[in-house]
Write an enzyme that holds these catalytic residues in place. Structure first.
Site, PDB file in Angstrom:
ATOM      1  CD  GLU A  12       4.608 -58.068  28.508  1.00  0.00           C
ATOM      2  OE1 GLU A  12       5.165 -56.956  28.591  1.00  0.00           O
ATOM      3  OE2 GLU A  12       4.336 -58.774  29.483  1.00  0.00           O
ATOM      4  CG  ASP A  71       5.119 -53.498  28.289  1.00  0.00           C
ATOM      5  OD1 ASP A  71       4.392 -53.364  29.289  1.00  0.00           O
ATOM      6  OD2 ASP A  71       6.351 -53.586  28.347  1.00  0.00           O
ATOM      7  CD  GLU A  77       3.284 -52.859  32.515  1.00  0.00           C
ATOM      8  OE1 GLU A  77       4.186 -53.659  32.252  1.00  0.00           O
ATOM      9  OE2 GLU A  77       3.100 -51.801  31.898  1.00  0.00           O
ATOM     10  CG  ASN A  95       8.872 -57.081  27.198  1.00  0.00           C
ATOM     11  OD1 ASN A  95       7.930 -56.316  27.106  1.00  0.00           O
ATOM     12  ND2 ASN A  95       9.257 -57.602  28.368  1.00  0.00           N
TER      13      ASN A  95
END
Length: 926
Positions: free
Chosen positions: A792, A822, A879, A760
């Protein structure tokens, strides 16, 4: 006595005459000797010029003929060294139809080839074209004997062997032919190139019967005229016997053996002698002119002496005047108008002119305004006139480039075209202007205008006006320094953008006010409030309406706040989107009502681009003496209340002690976070994800954690915003990249060769112009390919459009690094935005998958996201997968990856290695 006197006086006249003209005669003799020497040198130079001109023309003609031959040879090589030509022409029976089809008449015309022959060693000339036209008897085109043909072909073979077919054999050739008009034999000279027809690969055989291709061009009158025109010659003649060298220049033309074949001749040219003939009368004129000039010099020397005496007197006056200018300057507080009123008459008197004035640029430098001046003839004081820069650009540019502008004929001066009306109306016959430069910038002009006919400015007068302008500049600079000190005060204590006081000025007033209250009986009776207010979403306003309109919003908000305060109160701008108000009231209840009234006024919409804009404000209030006793503390408490108000939109927050404790904890975390990387307090956990096509592990997402030594494990939701606010996000993000990539390299080597690490990153990292270079350097350090890394970002990327982000995304994609969105669906992004920012992966947020597959609405939404993601060319990850039914549903509808507790919780690096070693494919089929 009279006779005796006359007798004695008579001899003195010749002596005086001799003395008077002796220097003139001596000067004339020297001039004659000098002219004779110069004439001799000129004759020698003319001869050398003639020789050099002949050599230059001769060398040029040689080079031009050589170029013609090389061009002919190059054109021949293009066709003689050719696979198809060797195949069709070197056969036992040459394919003459193919030859005619591929070497059309236009080719010979375009190449400038007059003769083109196909020659066989045994059979002679097989095909011939003259000026591109086939000839029935080709052998007659070049009537050479068999021995001559054999010699030419042997030379071509030897030349080709020595040069490996780079260039054909080339030479000049003389031969005899019948003149078609007279029927008499005549000599002709041509340039020819001959080469054996061969394949393009020297290793290949040329064919059963090697044959030769010949291109030739005559040195005829057309070619000679073309060359003569190029070299500026009246004509070129080809002779086979040498012409008269006294009348013509000659260039021998030789064959490859060095034998003279013919001669090129052209009329002899003597540029040196022609130049000399032109110079002779001019030299005589020059001699006479120099003699007359010398006489004028002798005569003018007396006038020069007189002028030097006058100049010395002027310089003495200039020095005295400059000393008085310095004496008239009293101190830095002296008014400029008073100083100029004393100085300008003194300058006019010293220069003996009628008008002197001082002009100064306006603040925006668009106008030049006369601030003081005097006309000594009428006693009139000048001032108030203006010159617009747009209308007098020529004058102002000339003044800035030259510093001093002296014009003795201003009516005809091209630098003063725009001032003609001004000069004519005032009868100005001479103008002398000097720039007034303060701190390296042009601040104005000292202007001296003369109305005396034929007035000429002397060098010492120009130097004097320049020095006077520098003295005036010193006075202006002193006043500018005082102004700068005031401006510095405004810059230090006021916001330049809105003109409002800044935080420092507000603190000063708060501190003075609180000290007064602490030493008076009003301490408890009259509280002081500090209202802190922030405009939320200012970046979005700038993005939607443009930065200029965002600035207008801030200015309008500042004006509204100023109109809402009373005597003794203050509004200040503390940051880009933040204002603070110091409020007075009889009690806390009245202060609260004041805040209600102000927020109600600010709730009214602003008009931006014809549309109403409702501002979203966060407001906090702290009150003295209830909340604190110090000015700095009351501002901090109001800011802490403001931050809490962001969590309760639509209402303002009154400070209370619990806010302070949260504020202190937040400040402590922000301070400790700066040391967390260097102290080794950060750690990474990894949550694996699987491919829904194979059920096997495809990679893992790196999740950063902070193990605080006193507060324990702190989740990212608490410290990542702090890292972004403080700028620590760049160092923190670099550590995460290095640590994640280092582990990924090990796991690709020992467990999964196609393992992909997902990391991330913050949008602030993408806005760093060096981010992509930093990522590339880390990948190179650990030898990890770009396709093994996935970055991400949040959906906020879709609303950001900066050159730095665009550049970084392009460089990252060039490295093969994938970009993933994300928590897709929870933020601002839409598919229309994603067309501007194409990504490689979308990660569907857990909240969309919680009720899949049992809920039809949720299932349909997920199917739509997967389909549209694939339409955009992106893979899709689900997710928060917690059961096998969710995974199978996603696999059935084409989702690419799954991540969640069904596969694994986030694991430390050693635990992930055990997971990879024991991993089994996910059972995607029921």
């Amino acid at each position: 006595m009279l006779i005796a006197s006359s007798t004695l006086a008579a001899p003195s006249a010749p002596r005086m005459l001799n003395t008077r003209y002796r220097s003139s005669l001596l000067l004339l003799l020297l001039l004659l000797l000098g002219l004779a020497g110069i004439w001799q040198i000129a004759r020698s130079a003319a001869s050398e010029l003639d020789n050099a001109a002949h050599q230059l023309v001769q060398q040029g003609l040689e080079q031009e003929l050589l170029r013609q031959r090389r061009q002919l040879a190059t054109n021949l090589a293009d066709y003689a060294i050719w696979d198809d030509m060797a195949t069709h022409v070197n056969a036992l029976q040459p394919d003459l139809l193919w030859l005619n089809d591929n070497l059309t008449p236009s080719i010979y015309h375009n190449l400038g080839v007059q003769l083109a022959l196909l020659v066989d060693k045994e059979r002679g000339v097989l095909v011939g074209r003259q000026h591109g036209v086939l000839v029935d008897k080709p052998a007659q085109l070049l009537p050479l004997s068999t021995a001559q043909w054999q010699q030419l072909m042997r030379n071509a073979d030897r030349y080709a062997a020595a040069n490996q077919y780079d260039q054909p054999f080339s030479q000049l050739l003389q031969y005899n032919a019948l003149n078609p008009q007279s029927g008499q034999p005549e000599s002709r000279l041509l340039m020819l190139s001959l080469q054996r027809i061969s394949p393009e690969d020297p290793q290949k055989l040329p064919g059963p019967v090697p044959r030769y291709l010949l291109f030739a061009r005559h040195l005829d009158s057309s070619l000679l005229q073309q060359i003569a025109t190029a070299y500026g010659l009246p004509r070129l003649t080809l002779n086979f016997s040498i012409s008269d060298p006294a009348l013509e220049d000659v260039l021998p033309l030789k064959n490859n053996s060095g034998q003279n074949l013919a001669y090129l001749s052209w009329p002899r040219q003597s540029p040196g002698q022609a130049l000399l003939q032109r110079v002779l009368p001019q030299s005589l004129i020059l001699l006479g002119s120099v003699f007359l000039l010398s006489m004028l010099v002798i005569r003018g020397s007396r006038h020069l002496q007189q002028r030097q005496q006058q100049q010395s007197e002027r310089q003495r006056q200039h020095g005295n005047t400059l000393q008085q200018l310095m004496n008239l300057r009293h101190d830095d507080q002296q008014d400029l108008d008073d100083y100029l009123a004393d100085v300008l008459p003194l300058l006019a008197q010293t220069l003996s002119i009628s008008r002197v004035s001082v002009w100064q640029f306006s603040t925006d430098r668009k106008e030049l305004q006369c601030i003081a001046g005097i006309n000594t003839l009428t006693g009139e004081r000048l001032g108030g006139e203006t010159l617009d820069e747009s209308k007098h650009d020529d004058y102002l540019q000339a003044l800035q480039s030259e510093q001093v502008l002296a014009s003795n004929q201003p009516q005809d001066d091209p630098r003063l075209l725009s001032l003609q009306q001004y000069l004519y109306s005032r009868g100005v016959t001479a103008l002398l202007d000097a720039s007034i430069v303060v701190g390296g910038m042009h601040q104005g002009v000292l202007c001296a205008e003369s109305q005396t006919p034929r007035r000429e400015w002397q060098a010492d007068e120009i130097g004097f006006i320049t020095a006077a302008a520098n003295v005036i500049a010193l006075v202006m600079e002193s006043r500018a320094r005082l102004h700068a000190e005031g401006e510095l005060y405004r810059q230090f204590y006021y916001d330049r953008f809105t003109g409002l006081p800044n935080r420092t000025r507000l603190l000063m007033q708060l501190d003075e006010l609180l000290q007064q209250r602490q030493h008076s009986s009003q301490r408890e009776a009259q509280p002081v409030g500090c209202m802190m207010m922030a405009v939320e979403g200012l970046a979005n306003i700038n993005e939607l309406f443009g930065r200029d309109n965002g600035d207008l919003v801030i200015r309008e908000l500042g004006r509204r706040l100023e109109s809402s305060i009373g005597n003794g109160e203050m509004v200040a701008r503390c940051a880009d989107n933040r204002f603070a108000l110091q409020l007075l009231g009889q009690d806390e209840e009245q202060l609260s009502r004041r805040v209600d009234d102000i927020t109600s006024q600010l709730a009214k919409p602003l008009e931006v681009q014809g549309q109403p804009l409702f501002l979203r404000l966060s407001v906090g209030l702290a009150i003295y003496p209830h909340d604190c006793d110090e000015a700095e503390a009351i501002l901090d408490n109001a800011e802490a209340a403001l931050l809490l108000s962001r969590e309760s939109p639509g209402s303002w927050v009154r400070f209370h002690p619990e806010i302070n404790s949260n504020w202190r904890r937040r400040n402590r975390l922000q301070a400790d976070l700066r040391q967390a990387v260097s102290r080794g307090e950060l750690l990474l956990n990894y949550q694996p994800y699987v491919s829904l096509k194979s059920g096997k592990v495809a990679g893992a997402e790196a999740l950063v954690r902070w193990q605080h030594p006193e507060l324990g494990l702190i989740p990212p939701v608490d410290f990542i915003p702090l890292a972004e606010e403080s700028g620590v996000i760049h160092a923190l993000g670099e550590w995460v990249l290095q640590e994640g990539i280092r582990h990924a390299v090990q796991w690709r080597q020992h467990y999964l060769s196609n393992f992909v690490i997902s990391i991330n990153i913050s949008l602030l990292q993408l806005e760093d112009a060096r981010f992509a270079e930093m990522v590339a350097a880390i990948l190179a350090t650990y030898h990890l390919p770009g396709e093994a890394l996935e970055l991400e970002v949040t959906e906020g990327l879709a609303l950001r459009n900066t050159p730095a982000i665009d550049s970084n995304l392009q460089l990252l994609r060039a490295l093969g690094i994938a970009i993933a969105i994300d928590d897709f669906g929870t933020g601002y992004a839409s598919f229309s935005y994603l067309r501007r920012f194409p990504v490689e992966k979308l990660k569907i947020d857990k909240q969309f998958l919680d009720h899949v597959p049992e809920n039809d609405s949720s299932s349909n939404l997920v199917r739509m996201i997967v389909a549209m993601g694939h339409t955009l060319g992106a893979s899709v990850t689900g997710e928060g997968i917690e059961n096998i039914e969710q995974a199978r549903f996603l696999a059935q509808h084409g989702c690419d990856f799954a991540q969640g507790y069904l596969i694994s919780r986030p694991l430390a690096a050693p635990a992930l290695e055990q997971f990879l070693a024991a991993a089994r494919p996910l059972p995607l089929r029921a």
